[in-house]
Enzyme design. Structure first.
Site, PDB file in Angstrom:
ATOM      1  N   VAL A  78      -6.006   0.964   5.479  1.00 42.92           N
ATOM      2  CA  VAL A  78      -4.695   1.107   6.110  1.00 42.92           C
ATOM      3  C   VAL A  78      -4.035   2.338   5.487  1.00 42.92           C
ATOM      4  O   VAL A  78      -4.361   2.679   4.349  1.00 42.92           O
ATOM      5  CB  VAL A  78      -3.814  -0.156   5.884  1.00 42.92           C
ATOM      6  CG1 VAL A  78      -4.400  -1.333   6.612  1.00 42.92           C
ATOM      7  CG2 VAL A  78      -3.583  -0.469   4.414  1.00 42.92           C
ATOM      8  N   CYS A 109       0.839  -1.216   0.000  1.00 40.78           N
ATOM      9  CA  CYS A 109       0.000   0.000   0.000  1.00 40.78           C
ATOM     10  C   CYS A 109       0.871   1.263   0.000  1.00 40.78           C
ATOM     11  O   CYS A 109       1.666   1.468   0.922  1.00 40.78           O
ATOM     12  CB  CYS A 109      -0.916   0.003   1.223  1.00 40.78           C
ATOM     13  SG  CYS A 109      -1.785   1.565   1.428  1.00 40.78           S
ATOM     14  N   LYS A 120     -11.393  -8.338   5.466  1.00 35.93           N
ATOM     15  CA  LYS A 120     -10.862  -7.676   6.665  1.00 35.93           C
ATOM     16  C   LYS A 120     -11.396  -8.288   7.956  1.00 35.93           C
ATOM     17  O   LYS A 120     -12.604  -8.582   8.049  1.00 35.93           O
ATOM     18  CB  LYS A 120     -11.242  -6.187   6.630  1.00 35.93           C
ATOM     19  CG  LYS A 120     -10.631  -5.452   5.472  1.00 35.93           C
ATOM     20  CD  LYS A 120     -11.255  -4.091   5.272  1.00 35.93           C
ATOM     21  CE  LYS A 120     -10.895  -3.552   3.914  1.00 35.93           C
ATOM     22  NZ  LYS A 120     -11.710  -2.448   3.474  1.00 35.93           N
ATOM     23  N   GLU A 132      -5.686   7.551   8.426  1.00 34.13           N
ATOM     24  CA  GLU A 132      -5.467   8.462   7.289  1.00 34.13           C
ATOM     25  C   GLU A 132      -3.969   8.831   7.271  1.00 34.13           C
ATOM     26  O   GLU A 132      -3.453   9.448   8.208  1.00 34.13           O
ATOM     27  CB  GLU A 132      -6.329   9.725   7.357  1.00 34.13           C
ATOM     28  CG  GLU A 132      -7.782   9.477   7.000  1.00 34.13           C
ATOM     29  CD  GLU A 132      -7.988   8.954   5.567  1.00 34.13           C
ATOM     30  OE1 GLU A 132      -7.440   9.551   4.624  1.00 34.13           O
ATOM     31  OE2 GLU A 132      -8.681   7.933   5.414  1.00 34.13           O
ATOM     32  N   SER A 133      -3.319   8.446   6.151  1.00 33.39           N
ATOM     33  CA  SER A 133      -1.854   8.533   6.121  1.00 33.39           C
ATOM     34  C   SER A 133      -1.264   9.898   6.506  1.00 33.39           C
ATOM     35  O   SER A 133      -0.336   9.930   7.331  1.00 33.39           O
ATOM     36  CB  SER A 133      -1.315   8.049   4.779  1.00 33.39           C
ATOM     37  OG  SER A 133      -1.864   8.771   3.709  1.00 33.39           O
TER      38      SER A 133
HETATM   39  N1  GSH Z   1      -6.981   8.288   2.341  1.00 37.10           N
HETATM   40  C1  GSH Z   1      -6.379   7.095   2.844  1.00 37.10           C
HETATM   41  C2  GSH Z   1      -5.019   7.428   3.475  1.00 37.10           C
HETATM   42  O1  GSH Z   1      -4.403   8.407   3.033  1.00 37.10           O
HETATM   43  O2  GSH Z   1      -4.615   6.735   4.418  1.00 37.10           O
HETATM   44  C3  GSH Z   1      -6.256   6.081   1.724  1.00 37.10           C
HETATM   45  C4  GSH Z   1      -5.729   4.738   2.228  1.00 37.10           C
HETATM   46  C5  GSH Z   1      -6.040   3.613   1.257  1.00 37.10           C
HETATM   47  O3  GSH Z   1      -6.738   3.810   0.244  1.00 37.10           O
HETATM   48  N2  GSH Z   1      -5.554   2.415   1.587  1.00 37.10           N
HETATM   49  C6  GSH Z   1      -5.929   1.251   0.788  1.00 37.10           C
HETATM   50  C7  GSH Z   1      -6.927   0.439   1.581  1.00 37.10           C
HETATM   51  O4  GSH Z   1      -6.818   0.314   2.771  1.00 37.10           O
HETATM   52  C8  GSH Z   1      -4.744   0.314   0.535  1.00 37.10           C
HETATM   53  S1  GSH Z   1      -3.515   1.069  -0.479  1.00 37.10           S
HETATM   54  N3  GSH Z   1      -7.912  -0.145   0.878  1.00 37.10           N
HETATM   55  C9  GSH Z   1      -8.900  -0.990   1.468  1.00 37.10           C
HETATM   56  C10 GSH Z   1     -10.263  -0.739   0.897  1.00 37.10           C
HETATM   57  O5  GSH Z   1     -10.412   0.135   0.029  1.00 37.10           O
HETATM   58  O6  GSH Z   1     -11.194  -1.406   1.319  1.00 37.10           O
END
Ligand code: GSH
Length: 240
Positions: A71, A31, A58, A84-85
């Site tokens: 994540v 990710c 999950k 949120e990153s």
């Molecule tokens: N806005 C979030 C951040 O900045 O943390 C985006 C995080 C994100 O999209 N993570 C993806 C995720 O967890 C993996 S790269 N996806 C799971 C899903 O969409 O159900």
């Protein structure tokens, strides 16, 4: 140690409490958003453990920590949860001030956040273009749009005349944008930087950074993972 390289999915036992003196990262190995947090953890030398999550299936205990189901997520020994990153990275910056990654000057800090907002508009292209081209669809318009965005980024860096986006050493904004550049080769998008020479030089410099080196995957591993992802069966444990 609660670290789990192999991802945990639905039905897995919830991990125990976060040990004192540590912080926990819930992640997924490939990710790019979680990579931001991993870079900051590494750059600051923060003691942590990592639990990788099966994002296709999950665990309920994970959804209770982050109802958005995404994540990265951080958890403290006291059970505080941060997600949120950009927020996880700012949290680490505030709590672990030993190696500062954000400028002290409020305007410079604001500039980094504004640049991140601009960059956030570019990240969807890194998914859309490879996905469409795999289906044999025409991606030329999207590629042009991405090129324009990268040229703007190039102008930003060139006008600063510094090695990195926040000065002559790596700061937070460099780590926040890096994960998408690391994947450009695998995604077949490297040519989109052809009109952006300073940006290209920046990517070369970034590759010398010890935290980036420690965390990055080689392009074969990325190819293997993204193949499984595009086929709709992401292998989050690819290469383990
Ligand atoms: N806005 C979030 C951040 O900045 O943390 C985006 C995080 C994100 O999209 N993570 C993806 C995720 O967890 C993996 S790269 N996806 C799971 C899903 O969409 O159900």
């Amino acid at each position: 140690m609660a670290s789990s390289e192999k991802c945990l999915g639905k039905g897995s036992s919830p991990p125990g409490p976060v040990p004192k003196g540590m912080i926990r990262l819930y992640s997924m190995r490939f990710c790019p958003f979680a990579q931001r947090t991993r870079l900051v953890l590494h750059a600051k030398g923060i003691k942590h453990d990592t639990i990788n999550i099966d994002l296709k299936d999950k665990p309920d205990w994970f959804l209770m920590k982050n109802p958005l189901g995404l994540v990265p997520v951080l958890e403290t020994p006291g059970g505080q949860v941060i997600y949120e990153s950009p927020i996880t990275c700012d949290y680490l910056e505030d709590v672990y001030p030993e190696k500062k990654l954000l400028p002290a000057d409020p305007f410079e800090k604001a500039q980094q956040k504004m640049l991140l907002e601009h960059f956030s508009k570019a990240t969807p292209y890194f998914y859309k273009i490879p996905m469409m081209s795999r289906k044999g669809e025409d991606t030329s318009t999207l590629e042009e749009e991405l090129k324009e965005k990268l040229i703007k980024l190039n102008e930003n860096l060139a006008s600063k005349k510094t090695k990195y986006f926040g000065g002559d050493s790596i700061t937070m904004i460099d780590y926040m944008m890096w994960p998408w550049f690391e994947r450009m080769d695998t995604s077949g998008l490297k040519h989109c930087m052809d009109g952006a020479p300073e940006l290209k030089n920046w990517t070369e410099r970034m590759l010398e950074d010890p935290s980036i080196k420690a965390i990055m995957f080689d392009s074969e591993t990325y190819k293997g993972f993204y193949k499984s992802y595009q086929e709709g069966k992401p292998d989050y444990d690819y290469g383990l």
